[in-house]
Design a protein around this motif. Sequence first.
Motif, PDB file in Angstrom:
ATOM      1  N   GLY A  26      -9.025  -5.195   2.344  1.00 41.18           N
ATOM      2  CA  GLY A  26      -7.866  -4.823   3.151  1.00 41.18           C
ATOM      3  C   GLY A  26      -6.855  -4.083   2.309  1.00 41.18           C
ATOM      4  O   GLY A  26      -6.890  -4.125   1.078  1.00 41.18           O
ATOM      5  N   SER A  85      -2.510  -2.996   2.228  1.00 37.16           N
ATOM      6  CA  SER A  85      -1.200  -3.215   2.856  1.00 37.16           C
ATOM      7  C   SER A  85      -0.569  -1.857   3.116  1.00 37.16           C
ATOM      8  O   SER A  85      -0.965  -0.848   2.529  1.00 37.16           O
ATOM      9  N   ALA A 135      -4.864   2.410   7.568  1.00 36.43           N
ATOM     10  CA  ALA A 135      -4.702   0.949   7.631  1.00 36.43           C
ATOM     11  C   ALA A 135      -5.589   0.344   8.715  1.00 36.43           C
ATOM     12  O   ALA A 135      -6.274  -0.654   8.481  1.00 36.43           O
ATOM     13  N   ASP A 189      -8.346  -2.330   7.860  1.00 39.11           N
ATOM     14  CA  ASP A 189      -8.000  -3.723   8.168  1.00 39.11           C
ATOM     15  C   ASP A 189      -8.543  -4.206   9.516  1.00 39.11           C
ATOM     16  O   ASP A 189      -8.604  -5.410   9.750  1.00 39.11           O
ATOM     17  N   SER A 214      -4.159 -12.539   7.993  1.00 38.87           N
ATOM     18  CA  SER A 214      -2.844 -12.682   7.341  1.00 38.87           C
ATOM     19  C   SER A 214      -1.912 -13.446   8.263  1.00 38.87           C
ATOM     20  O   SER A 214      -2.065 -13.401   9.484  1.00 38.87           O
ATOM     21  N   ARG A 244       5.702  -2.980   8.873  1.00 42.63           N
ATOM     22  CA  ARG A 244       4.259  -3.263   8.749  1.00 42.63           C
ATOM     23  C   ARG A 244       3.560  -3.097  10.093  1.00 42.63           C
ATOM     24  O   ARG A 244       2.692  -3.893  10.457  1.00 42.63           O
ATOM     25  N   TYR A 286      -0.226  -2.695   9.604  1.00 40.02           N
ATOM     26  CA  TYR A 286      -0.818  -3.897   9.002  1.00 40.02           C
ATOM     27  C   TYR A 286      -0.802  -5.059   9.995  1.00 40.02           C
ATOM     28  O   TYR A 286      -1.826  -5.703  10.249  1.00 40.02           O
ATOM     29  N   SER A 297      -3.141  -4.528  12.962  1.00 38.36           N
ATOM     30  CA  SER A 297      -4.558  -4.665  12.583  1.00 38.36           C
ATOM     31  C   SER A 297      -4.925  -6.127  12.370  1.00 38.36           C
ATOM     32  O   SER A 297      -5.988  -6.587  12.794  1.00 38.36           O
ATOM     33  N   LYS A 298      -4.041  -6.861  11.696  1.00 39.13           N
ATOM     34  CA  LYS A 298      -4.352  -8.265  11.394  1.00 39.13           C
ATOM     35  C   LYS A 298      -4.331  -9.120  12.663  1.00 39.13           C
ATOM     36  O   LYS A 298      -5.143 -10.034  12.823  1.00 39.13           O
TER      37      LYS A 298
END
Length: 253
Positions: A91, A93, A109, A113, A141, A151, A154, A157-158
């Motif tokens: 992954g 960030s 990203a 991710d 995460s 973010r 990020y 995606s998480k």
Amino acid sequence: MKLKGKVALITGASKGIGKGVAERYALEGAAVVLASRSTDLLSVIEEDIGKAGGLALAVPVDVRNRESIEQAVTTAVEKYGRLDIMVNNAGISMAHPSEELSVEDWTRAVETDLYGVFYGCQCAGRQMIRQGGGCIINITSIYGLVAAPMRAAYCSSKAAANMLTKVLAIEWAKYNVRINALAPGYIRTELVQGVIEKGMLPVDGIQKRTPLGRIGEVKDLLGAAVYLASDDSEFMTGAVMTVDGGWTAYGYL
Ligand code: NAP
């Protein structure tokens, strides 16, 4: 030895959390397939695990490229006969004010991710379905559960990877394939160190905001990573397990 005789493929095994997980799985008796883009780093880890009496094999993988993951699964099966554990850990960030986030950065990203996690789940899942079972661990995460500024790519995606984990878990339970997510809080790795050095992470504030009062270390995740990969968690699927010093539980001042 909790993973004796099992075969595990770990993406992003060249450093940080992935390296720690791979080394620990090898100590627990698994044959580990180490996957990432930095084959030079992977070769050193492969050699070290071999010297310690473990089984390891380095394979080049870019998780944004589905074919490279498929090839890694094929290589793992050719070498060790099966694939019991897939850890989708690779992954990156990404921190930009959302109004300035470029399409290129967003795409990079999301491709790493989220798409990378889907490709990893699908390629490993097909093999596990064929062989009658297996387990997949997606390293997501806390920022797939709660929001952080700058973010957008990020966190999105998480969060999607957490939901992907649940969807696949309910779909593939009938094939004896378990899928869980391990959602770390702040863990001191190169990724985090890099963000600290850019001045984008107030370490004191994070420690104060964390009920257990510190940033985590890679070793703090390893017990959970072994548990989710072992038969001890055989009735567990579709879970998002946080290891975050209490970060996501905290909602006070
Ligand atoms: P890290 O130290 O930066 O390591 C990232 C790993 O991912 C490297 O091995 C890197 O290998 C690999 N990687 C990145 N892009 C890749 C690609 N396209 N294809 C294949 N491998 C790729 O990061 P980390 O802190 O260990 O993070 C590992 C995972 O934990 C990530 O998914 C991250 O989001 C998650 N996480 C970390 C924290 C934290 O505080 N550290 C917190 C929550 C979640 P190569 O460069 O060799 O390809």
